[in-house]
Design an enzyme around this catalytic site. Structure first.
Site, PDB file in Angstrom:
ATOM      1  N   ILE A 124      13.843  20.057  62.475  1.00 22.60           N
ATOM      2  CA  ILE A 124      13.384  18.845  61.793  1.00 22.60           C
ATOM      3  C   ILE A 124      14.542  17.877  61.576  1.00 22.60           C
ATOM      4  CG2 ILE A 124      12.281  17.971  59.696  1.00 22.60           C
ATOM      5  CD1 ILE A 124      11.027  20.790  59.389  1.00 22.60           C
ATOM      6  N   TYR A 151       8.404  24.795  65.199  1.00 21.77           N
ATOM      7  CA  TYR A 151       9.511  24.039  64.614  1.00 21.77           C
ATOM      8  C   TYR A 151       9.958  24.698  63.321  1.00 21.77           C
ATOM      9  CZ  TYR A 151       6.188  21.987  61.235  1.00 21.77           C
ATOM     10  OH  TYR A 151       5.268  21.799  60.238  1.00 21.77           O
ATOM     11  N   CYS A 152      11.209  24.439  62.942  1.00 21.60           N
ATOM     12  CA  CYS A 152      11.754  24.911  61.669  1.00 21.60           C
ATOM     13  C   CYS A 152      12.820  23.902  61.235  1.00 21.60           C
ATOM     14  CB  CYS A 152      12.327  26.319  61.797  1.00 21.60           C
ATOM     15  SG  CYS A 152      13.654  26.494  63.010  1.00 21.60           S
ATOM     16  N   THR A 153      13.656  24.252  60.284  1.00 17.84           N
ATOM     17  CA  THR A 153      14.618  23.298  59.721  1.00 17.84           C
ATOM     18  C   THR A 153      15.663  22.852  60.732  1.00 17.84           C
ATOM     19  OG1 THR A 153      14.337  24.360  57.571  1.00 17.84           O
ATOM     20  CG2 THR A 153      16.227  22.893  57.829  1.00 17.84           C
TER      21      THR A 153
END
Length: 635
Positions: free
Chosen positions: A255, A224-226
């Site tokens: 996110i 996952y990342c932004t």
């Protein structure tokens, strides 16, 4: 009754108008083949300007990556214009309402006081080595919606409805973001191994993946990342490793989409760091995950934009500590041995770019090195608070055989002058001190390292050093006067193959005490030494970290264990051509060294000026072109 209906309509229109006038942030990316980059660039210039949108637009032949802000009405019109273009079919437009930028400093640093539209090679730069080929984005991990991602975490070890989730595989959760982001917020789920790479920048992620491949192999890997784009490239990189790395999944929309789906935070704890004036976005869960670097008080506000005085990474400093201290050292630099006390605050006349070998001895005074770096740190800090130009590249320079840092600095003065706006050259002596030599010839009135037989030096001569020495070298006791062998060996470098380990230890000490450095420049034997370091770059990760090497009049020493094209470090090779009049290093020797480097990430400059680093056009222009590819990583 009619009057009441009219009143309701007026209020509805008023509310709608107020809503449409609210400010917002729009994030989206799309990997797709762009047939005409210039046409697309023209569209963005026209559309964003007419709608008064500000922010960053990055275009490449592979797609787009956009973060812009403006009135919600304008952002919706921007989306409508894009949706008429088939290139943007299926794009996930993440639109969020927010207040207008109030802090000009934060807005300016995040790029929200102007519109920046650039055509780039990569939408996100996964590697610190821009010359290397990026992984195939079509091989990226499978997208999981926020609901599916949540379900996997909730049923860790039991989620087997999907065929791709094997019953014999555990789930490993990987955060693809930087340390300063994960400090204030991250996913945490019971019974799930969560891996935080704790990297300074995204381009460090491949090295972390390489070093932790056994922890990933054979597992279901969730990333996952932004907003999702960093996972696209990173998951493709993991899958490119082949067998055992097939099961890679990523949170679609990042996110941001997850918090929209689970406003209470779900399994995400803390705040989501964002790259715009909002700085961070939280959930209904108000717990603070971050803490002040100095006093450990709960704190997660990056609005002050405090940075590490060494590497310039964002750090969390609470208001009270910020009033008392102005120089900080991040966790990563502290882990590499850099201390707050090492940052000098005293001005003096000491040379800033020649590191004394005495200062590098064990238990010796390090003030000279610390002063050198603190000066550049303060300069960087001043620049960051003004116009925020690109930080100069810091390049460690290794001199040739029977030279020293001071003489090499003098020989490269023209190069340093012409690169002054993009690079800082730092010079250091090699560890092996050499004897002065004399001949049966008349004395050299300039008192270099050669004297006539029977005569003693009548002035003090500068000491000479080497990175590699001959097998009969006797150490420091040998650093006096001795008769030269006659005739001179025209290729003495072929016999100088010993003492690499001692020189490597010297470089480790230099990187620890005076780093970080973006690159290494080596001349002649210094280039041979630098090439050996390049060959061991992965092995030396964490001790000697750099992004590129410039090898001038180089040659290969002790390279028998390496095959052709096996060194993947980006490199610039500068040497004389066949008619180049280099009487020290033959052109074929430098070409042989080039053969060990990956052709996809090496550049060659041949000249006809002898045993020097050329600084006239077109050579200096080619050197600058090479360096520019690395400046983007320092913005």
């Amino acid at each position: 009754m009619a009057d009441q209906t009219i009143q309701h309509q007026v209020e509805d229109n008023k509310n709608e108008t107020e809503e449409e006038q609210d400010y917002g942030i729009l994030l989206y990316y799309k990997y797709t083949t762009i047939p005409n980059l210039q046409n697309l660039s023209d569209f963005y210039h026209s559309n964003c300007s007419s709608l008064s949108l500000l922010g960053r637009v990055r275009l490449s032949s592979h797609g787009v990556n956009v973060t812009v802000g403006g009135k919600l009405r304008a952002l919706k019109k921007h989306i409508e214009a894009l949706e008429t273009n088939s290139l943007f079919g299926g794009t996930d437009f993440k639109l969020a309402s927010c207040r207008e930028p109030l802090n000009d400093q934060v807005a300016k640093e995040c790029g929200f006081t102007s519109l920046s539209i650039r055509i780039v090679k990569e939408l996100v730069s996964l590697s610190s080595y821009p010359l290397l080929k990026s992984p195939d984005i079509s091989n990226a991990g499978k997208h999981l919606s926020a609901a599916d991602f949540h379900s996997v975490l909730q049923n860790a070890g039991k989620f087997q409805e999907e065929e791709s989730f094997g019953s014999d595989k555990k789930i490993v959760l990987v955060d693809a973001r930087n340390l300063y982001e994960t400090r204030i917020g991250k996913f945490h789920a019971p019974n799930v191994e969560t891996l935080d790479p704790e990297i300074r920048q995204y381009s460090d992620l491949p090295s972390w993946i390489d070093g932790n491949s056994e922890r990933l192999r054979g597992n279901n890997i969730l990333m996952y990342c932004t907003g999702g784009i960093r996972c696209e490239m990173a998951s493709a990189y993991i899958r490119s490793k082949g067998a055992g790395f097939e099961n890679v999944f990523q949170l679609f929309g990042g996110i941001q989409r997850y918090l929209e789906q689970f406003p209470d935070g779900g399994f995400f704890k803390g705040k989501n760091f964002v790259f715009d004036h909002r700085v961070s976005v939280g959930s209904l869960d108000t717990d603070t995950l971050g803490s002040c670097l100095l006093c450990s008080t709960a704190f997660d506000d990056y609005s002050a934009r405090s940075r590490c005085s060494y590497c310039r990474m964002l750090v969390l400093i609470c208001d009270s500590c910020r009033e008392q201290e102005s120089l900080y050292v991040c966790e990563l630099c502290q882990g590499n041995g850099k201390l707050v006390a090492s940052i000098s605050t005293t001005e003096d006349d000491m040379s800033e770019d020649v590191l004394s070998p005495v200062a590098l001895e064990a238990n010796s005074n390090l003030n000279q090195i610390r002063h050198s770096f603190s000066m550049s740190s303060r300069n960087d800090q001043h620049a960051a608070t003004s116009t925020k130009p690109m930080r100069k590249l810091r390049i460690l320079c290794l001199h040739g055989f029977r030279q020293n840092a001071s003489s090499f600095k003098g020989r490269t003065a023209s190069l340093a002058k012409k690169l002054k706006n993009m690079a800082e050259l730092i010079f250091v002596d090699a560890p092996h001190e050499l004897p002065f030599i004399y001949l049966h010839s008349p004395p050299d009135q300039n008192c270099e390292s050669v004297q006539s037989e029977g005569s003693l030096p009548f002035i003090n001569c500068n000491r000479k050093f080497a990175w590699l020495v001959a097998a009969d070298y006797n150490g420091k006791s040998d650093a006096e006067w001795k008769m030269a062998k006659v005739p001179f060996d025209t290729a003495p470098y072929q016999q100088q193959t010993e003492a690499f380990d001692e020189s490597l230890q010297r470089l480790k000490t230099i990187f620890l005490q005076a780093g970080p450095f973006d690159g290494i420049l080596g001349f002649s034997q210094g280039a041979a030494m630098a090439a050996l370091v390049c060959a061991q770059q992965r092995k030396l990760k964490g001790e000697i970290d750099f992004k590129f090497a410039i090898l001038c009049s180089g040659f290969a020493v002790n390279m028998s264990e390496y095959s052709e094209g096996s060194i993947s470090c980006p490199s610039l090779h500068i040497f004389g051509n066949t008619e180049g009049n280099d009487r020290q290093i033959e052109s074929c020797a430098s070409r042989h060294l080039v053969s060990f480097f990956d052709r996809g990430c090496s550049v060659i400059i041949e000249h006809d000026l002898g045993h020097i680093i050329p600084t006239r056009s077109p050579y200096i222009d080619e050197i600058k072109d090479f360096l520019r590819q690395f400046l983007q990583f320092n913005t």
